[in-house]
Scaffold this active site. Structure first.
Site, PDB file in Angstrom:
ATOM      1  N   ASN A 187       0.842  -1.197   0.000  1.00  0.00           N
ATOM      2  CA  ASN A 187       0.000   0.000   0.000  1.00  0.00           C
ATOM      3  C   ASN A 187       0.875   1.245   0.000  1.00  0.00           C
ATOM      4  O   ASN A 187       1.736   1.395   0.873  1.00  0.00           O
ATOM      5  CB  ASN A 187      -0.868   0.011   1.265  1.00  0.00           C
ATOM      6  CG  ASN A 187      -2.008   0.998   1.193  1.00  0.00           C
ATOM      7  OD1 ASN A 187      -2.942   0.816   0.414  1.00  0.00           O
ATOM      8  ND2 ASN A 187      -1.937   2.046   1.991  1.00  0.00           N
ATOM      9  N   GLU A 188       0.664   2.084  -0.988  1.00  0.00           N
ATOM     10  CA  GLU A 188       1.347   3.383  -1.043  1.00  0.00           C
ATOM     11  C   GLU A 188       2.827   3.319  -0.671  1.00  0.00           C
ATOM     12  O   GLU A 188       3.267   3.917   0.309  1.00  0.00           O
ATOM     13  CB  GLU A 188       0.630   4.410  -0.168  1.00  0.00           C
ATOM     14  CG  GLU A 188      -0.742   4.771  -0.699  1.00  0.00           C
ATOM     15  CD  GLU A 188      -1.318   6.033  -0.062  1.00  0.00           C
ATOM     16  OE1 GLU A 188      -0.847   6.441   1.011  1.00  0.00           O
ATOM     17  OE2 GLU A 188      -2.246   6.604  -0.657  1.00  0.00           O
ATOM     18  N   GLU A 193      -8.269   4.878  -4.531  1.00  0.00           N
ATOM     19  CA  GLU A 193      -8.821   5.399  -3.274  1.00  0.00           C
ATOM     20  C   GLU A 193      -9.210   6.846  -3.473  1.00  0.00           C
ATOM     21  O   GLU A 193      -8.547   7.586  -4.209  1.00  0.00           O
ATOM     22  CB  GLU A 193      -7.775   5.413  -2.139  1.00  0.00           C
ATOM     23  CG  GLU A 193      -7.433   4.103  -1.534  1.00  0.00           C
ATOM     24  CD  GLU A 193      -6.431   4.263  -0.376  1.00  0.00           C
ATOM     25  OE1 GLU A 193      -6.383   5.338   0.254  1.00  0.00           O
ATOM     26  OE2 GLU A 193      -5.700   3.306  -0.135  1.00  0.00           O
TER      27      GLU A 193
END
Ligand code: GLA
Ligand code: ZN
Length: 661
Positions: free
Chosen positions: A146-147, A300
């Site tokens: 994630n990120e 997102e």
């Protein structure tokens, strides 16, 4: 690759909830037309309570339940947040920060991307998940970690950096030359003398070339970290696409490098309330540009306010819908939120979510989400995979971003992204589509190429730009363009190096304006303010279009144009204001997608069969689009549309026609 429909939904963290709540979520998801959830992003500690012992049963049940409810899964490897036992047992997985401090366990995205132990354990769990779920009916796509974006300065990274440099330069002699170590007596005689650019050795004026190489190295290492899991998944799951969601703060990693490793791009859009709508559009266009125009995932966004900004303004009624349609208008094929159900505690307890703490389905946010979900179903049969076409290409480069902003001088207020946005906005406001191009992308087929502060010219680019103009293209170059090579050496003699001939001028020196100071440019009989930098230009064939009005260089050229071969090249030797740029763009004679009222954002996507026109009315008053004599169908209402169509304030229109009609 083409998605089967527009994916609508987002991050879901059911390990925070009991069975009864999860069952209620299924009901609410269906009610809101949610067809995709991203999970289990943060569940490594739950999935692997001790090394090598996996606890997948709860996830099995959950995936079965989602499949039974017709909801697909963006299946995340949970490797963004390693379990505490892992950091405790193998402290070398924890990152060392730029101040040289070994951090302790606690945060997420808090690992050394080069740690062999992290690589081993993350590949192990990714592989175990792939083995278990490769054929699960809920699985639609993989989502790794994630990120990404943590910078680490640990001894392992130092060793890897030295290896990376050995591979890049081959010899210390070449390294010394490329790093220009003769400056300040930094000559290296042994590879082991290489230090990482941390605050332990340089706390305010890093050697820009070394820092640039470190940023390239961090990108490559992060891409390898992604590939490590990618390969572990591929062993058991050959077909399902794999991606990671990139943070909206995109400067940290060269996303063109990351993009090559991914099957589809995904990014997280969290605009600040003060962000220009063109900045959001620009970021979408950057994402579309990462894979040469391939559509991408909006991975997102918040369905309401954030919690981590200083002032977390509620998204106004219709605002999320507008942001979502803006994403689709620029090339997204998904609309995913963070998150589905609001956490009751923890750092993000006040972050917006589709289902709030109240659990109700009659909240403003839930109702707006459900409405949007129903609308997207109407676009689903045509939109996924559609592309777009632009006459204007804008070169965007991460190495340039880093080098330009690492540079000590000439003006500390130089900001690459906002300069790119300044130029982008001049086209955006006229609804002239722009493609964001990597520095090595083909320039064929574009009428105009724009190089906002493209300071770094890698080998060959100068020649490609010259032949683009020679063959009839129009160039717009700006102050700070073409000053250095890929090692940040001002190696080109007179400025602007490889662009001198095509621009028909030379720049003798560049004045930095003090904070908030301005000069003025007179052009077409009008006076426009300009800021930041003023080039002192000598014409060598170019024509002056506008002159500076003040300082010792008053009367000397600020904006020029040069006929070159079959094309022409403009130069803007300062930071222009919006009106001045608009004036220059008007001279290019480019067409809007469709005519429309001010503040109406209009874009076009198409494939072999259909064309879709998006019209987004950002204004607080009624707007219009002129569709001409062509017959369209408005997809949200099903109504036929042609000629002038009115769009209510804050509303959108989506017009579709078969392309061959
Ligand atoms: C990021 C993360 C999410 C969440 C959101 C909150 O984008 O990927 O896990 O923390 O921010 O805005
Ligand atoms: Zn490290």
């Amino acid at each position: 690759m083409k998605l089967d429909k527009i994916w609508f939904g987002g991050d879901y963290n059911p390990d925070q909830w009991d069975e009864k709540t999860i069952d209620e979520d299924m009901r609410l998801f269906k009610k809101a037309h949610i067809n995709m959830v991203t999970l289990p992003v943060f569940s490594w500690a739950k999935l692997e309570p001790e090394e090598g012992r996996y606890n997948f049963e709860w996830l099995d049940r959950l995936l079965d339940k989602l499949a039974a409810n017709g909801i697909g899964v963006n299946l995340a490897t949970p490797t963004t947040a390693q379990p505490a036992w892992l950091s405790t047992k193998y402290p070398e997985v924890l990152p060392v920060d730029i101040q040289g401090r070994r951090r302790t366990h606690g945060m997420r995205v808090f690992f050394c991307y080069n740690s062999p132990k992290y690589h081993e354990r993350s590949a192990a769990i990714a592989g175990a998940m792939a083995q278990r779920y490769a054929h699960h009916p809920a699985l639609k796509i993989w989502h790794i970690a994630n990120e990404y974006g943590t910078y680490c300065y640990c001894p392992i990274c130092r060793g890897k950096f030295i290896e990376w440099l050995q591979k890049r330069y081959g010899s210390l002699e070449k390294l010394n030359e490329r790093w220009f170590t003769s400056f300040w007596g930094r000559t290296l005689y042994d590879w082991q003398e290489i230090q990482l650019p941390t605050e332990l050795n340089d706390d305010y004026r890093f050697n820009p070339t070394i820092q640039l190489d470190y940023m390239r190295f961090v990108t490559d290492s992060t891409a390898d970290c992604f590939t490590n899991e990618y390969q572990a998944i591929r062993k058991y799951c050959p077909d399902i696409p794999i991606q990671t969601n990139m943070s909206g703060y995109i400067k940290k990693l060269d996303q063109f490098v990351m993009a090559k490793r991914m099957d589809i791009i995904g990014w997280d859009n969290y605009p600040w309330p003060t962000d220009d709508k063109s900045l959001v559009a620009l970021k979408h266009d950057i994402m579309r540009g990462l894979k040469g125009g391939q559509s991408y995932m909006l991975a997102e966004q918040s369905p309401n306010q954030q919690n981590w900004q200083p002032y977390n303004r509620l998204k106004r009624p219709g605002e999320v819908r507008m942001l979502s349609f803006q994403a689709l208008a620029h090339g997204a094929d998904t609309c995913l939120f963070f998150q589905m159900r609001q956490s009751v505690a923890g750092q993000e307890k006040f972050h917006g979510a589709v289902i709030s703490h109240s659990g109700r389905d009659d909240t403003r946010v839930f109702k707006e989400t459900a409405r949007l979900g129903a609308e997207l179903e109407k676009l689903s049969p045509v939109l996924p995979g559609m592309r777009s076409k632009a006459d204007v290409g804008m070169l965007f480069d991460w190495n340039n971003w880093w080098a330009l902003e690492n540079s000590s001088g000439p003006n500390r207020d130089i900001n690459y992204l906002s300069t790119v946005n300044l130029y982008y906005r001049a086209f955006f406001e006229k609804n002239i589509p722009v493609d964001i191009l990597s520095e090595d992308a083909s320039l064929d087929g574009y009428r105009v190429i724009v190089l906002p502060m493209l300071y770094m010219f890698k080998p060959g680019l100068g020649d490609r730009i010259c032949s683009f103009v020679q063959n009839g293209g129009t160039l717009i170059a700006t102050t700070m363009c073409a000053l250095v090579d890929e090692n940040d050496h001002c190696a080109f003699g007179e400025y602007p190096g490889p662009l001198k001939d095509v621009l028909g001028l030379r720049i003798e020196e560049t004045d930095a304006l003090l904070q908030n100071a301005e000069n003025r440019v007179s052009l077409d009989g009008e006076s426009f303010p300009c800021t930041l930098l003023c080039d002192v230009i000598h014409l060598e064939g170019a024509k002056c279009l506008g002159c500076f009005e003040q300082e010792f260089y008053a009367g000397s050229p600020a904006v020029t144009v040069n006929e070159y071969g079959k094309g022409r090249a403009y130069y803007i030797g300062t930071q222009p204001d919006r009106a001045l740029l608009e004036r220059v763009v008007t001279k290019l004679d480019l067409a809007a997608v469709k005519p429309g009222s001010r503040d109406l954002e209009i874009t076009r996507r198409f494939d072999g069969e259909n064309e879709v026109i998006f019209a987004l009315n950002h204004a607080q008053e009624q707007g219009f689009i002129d569709l001409g004599s062509t017959q369209y169908t408005e997809l949200l209402t099903g109504a036929p549309a042609s000629g002038t169509v009115y769009i209510a304030p804050n509303d959108v229109g989506v017009f579709c026609r078969r392309k061959d009609i």
